[in-house]
Design a protein around this motif. Structure first.
Motif, PDB file in Angstrom:
ATOM      1  N   GLN A 106     -10.227 112.660 -18.826  1.00  0.00           N
ATOM      2  CA  GLN A 106     -10.113 112.228 -17.435  1.00  0.00           C
ATOM      3  C   GLN A 106      -8.653 111.929 -17.146  1.00  0.00           C
ATOM      4  N   ALA A 107      -7.919 112.910 -16.706  1.00  0.00           N
ATOM      5  CA  ALA A 107      -6.502 112.717 -16.390  1.00  0.00           C
ATOM      6  C   ALA A 107      -6.030 113.934 -15.605  1.00  0.00           C
ATOM      7  N   GLU A 109      -3.573 114.594 -13.807  1.00  0.00           N
ATOM      8  CA  GLU A 109      -2.166 114.966 -13.943  1.00  0.00           C
ATOM      9  C   GLU A 109      -1.918 115.817 -15.182  1.00  0.00           C
ATOM     10  N   PHE A 110      -2.749 115.609 -16.185  1.00  0.00           N
ATOM     11  CA  PHE A 110      -2.607 116.366 -17.429  1.00  0.00           C
ATOM     12  C   PHE A 110      -2.920 117.846 -17.192  1.00  0.00           C
ATOM     13  N   LYS A 113      -0.404 119.516 -14.865  1.00  0.00           N
ATOM     14  CA  LYS A 113       0.823 119.856 -15.591  1.00  0.00           C
ATOM     15  C   LYS A 113       0.645 121.157 -16.379  1.00  0.00           C
ATOM     16  N   MET A 114      -0.482 121.281 -17.039  1.00  0.00           N
ATOM     17  CA  MET A 114      -0.771 122.536 -17.759  1.00  0.00           C
ATOM     18  C   MET A 114      -0.694 123.720 -16.803  1.00  0.00           C
TER      19      MET A 114
ATOM     20  N   MET B  88       5.768 118.544 -22.432  1.00  0.00           N
ATOM     21  CA  MET B  88       5.120 118.719 -21.133  1.00  0.00           C
ATOM     22  C   MET B  88       5.873 118.026 -20.005  1.00  0.00           C
ATOM     23  N   PHE B  90       6.240 114.706 -19.333  1.00  0.00           N
ATOM     24  CA  PHE B  90       5.789 113.428 -18.791  1.00  0.00           C
ATOM     25  C   PHE B  90       6.823 112.337 -19.088  1.00  0.00           C
ATOM     26  N   GLN B 101      -7.146 109.056 -24.925  1.00  0.00           N
ATOM     27  CA  GLN B 101      -8.305 109.945 -24.901  1.00  0.00           C
ATOM     28  C   GLN B 101      -8.153 111.064 -25.929  1.00  0.00           C
TER      29      GLN B 101
END
Lengths: 222, 222
Positions: A106-107, A109-110, A113-114, B88, B90, B101
């Motif tokens: 659950q993110a 933004e992750f 970004k990918m 990435m 961040f 997670q």
DNA sequence: TTATTTTGTTAGTATCGTCTAACTTATTAC
DNA sequence: GTAATAAGTTAGACGATACTAACAAAATAA
């Protein structure tokens, strides 16, 4: 909120219903290797949540909301697969089980970004389309290689379904997405095909393999 | 097998025991925001599994096995944080919750690949050491900035603990790891320090901030 | 069309991870 | 050193996610 487990049911239901629009309790049970009564009660739960259409003894359907949610999970799965292959150097046969886990992160933004680092890809490493951020998915018009006829020249666009063993086999034969395949011969007895592509001449593929390869008739740009 | 939940308890217990070697049910309860009876029964379960030393009314300890397992989870967490920052893009204040997670992903090859792509880093983006693949962790000999005295010149090595707010504050002051900090002044009344570093002259840092910055006395290479 | 098989459902049980209420032990304050 | 407080434990409950056993409905075969 929707649990990790519920997400898995939704995803499987999405895949099963993508063909005929509905699926049975038994289908899901087999797919997830979970007993029917468990599936049954989960379907009732998802129906309560407005994600599934449940009527006793009838096949199951996803609601629009359920379908969207499932598509977003599949989006995360496929973006992850693409990332693992393109940015981390994994082989296309190695990424499924890792992506099965990462798809539940659950993110937002992750995954954004990918997507960005990958240049907003349209398909995953196996050629399956990546749903957009609204859960909409582009429909391809590919056909099975096994439905093509001798003399056809087609472009290899996707592997579906893509088991690890099949992907390893394809790699061992230098069969990768985007290649032009020339169908040289079809064996009527067992449905096996002889095809030429790249530097390979007259490679034999079983009908089972040909069933899982999707191609486009008009040579498409990738 | 060990569950996602059990992993979280182990990790917290590891962190809590890293100072005095033991921790209380109450500590864990507060840290995880889970009620004491729940923690208590979980500790019994982990003791059954040979990961925790449990005796009624006594403080808790990790067994060697428990400590190793916890270190390996922390390894996954810190590798992930480093990957998110280095590969990435961040910020160091964004990565904790994502890594929380991803640290539970069961895929050794995934973390090995990160490690490799990062060039086998020794520390995470906040300066905390990354345990090796056997669960061994290098012990640093850093001291708190707040324990240094006027006139000292030290190297900023780590933020610990590293809350999101603190990290944002440090970023806003251009305070990043590896910088040389010159201690100009110490305010006896509230413990605040005035320091110079990089292009900044005489920046004021509260004692609360100084408590969370770890430095090495001898200017170390990073 | 009836019998058989497959599929779906209900009921009851188990485990995990959480809770509250009540009780016990240890610690702290006077 | 006792009283008050804090910490730890036990007991019982609950929701989530699985199971098995038994029964009901639907589909298939004879």
């Amino acid at each position: 909120m929707i649990s990790h487990t519920e997400e898995n049911y939704l995803k499987v239901l999405y895949n099963l219903t993508s063909l005929k629009g509905e699926a049975t309790v038994n289908d899901i049970s087999k797919q997830l290797d979970i007993k029917m009564p468990t599936v049954n009660s989960m379907m009732k739960r998802l129906a309560e949540k407005g994600l599934v259409v449940y009527e006793s003894y009838k096949p199951l359907k996803l609601t629009d909301e359920g379908r969207k949610l499932a598509a977003l999970i599949i989006r995360k799965h496929r973006l992850t697969e693409m990332y693992l292959v393109e940015k981390m150097g994994f082989g296309w046969e190695q990424v499924h089980s890792i992506a099965e886990q990462i798809e539940h992160i659950q993110a937002p933004e992750f995954f954004e970004k990918m997507d960005e680092l990958l240049g907003f890809p349209k398909v995953d490493p196996h050629g399956s389309p990546i749903p957009d951020a609204n859960g909409n998915i582009a429909s391809d018009n590919y056909v099975k290689l096994s439905d093509c006829k001798v003399g056809d020249t087609v472009t290899f666009m996707a592997v579906q379904p893509s088991s690890e063993d099949l992907l390893k086999f394809l790699t061992s034969r230098d069969l990768s997405l985007g290649l032009e395949l020339k169908i040289k011969q079809l064996e009527p007895f067992d449905g096996s095909m002889t095809i030429s592509y790249g530097k390979k001449e007259n490679e034999m593929l079983s009908s089972k393999v040909c069933d899982n390869l999707l191609v486009s008739k008009k040579s498409k740009k990738k």
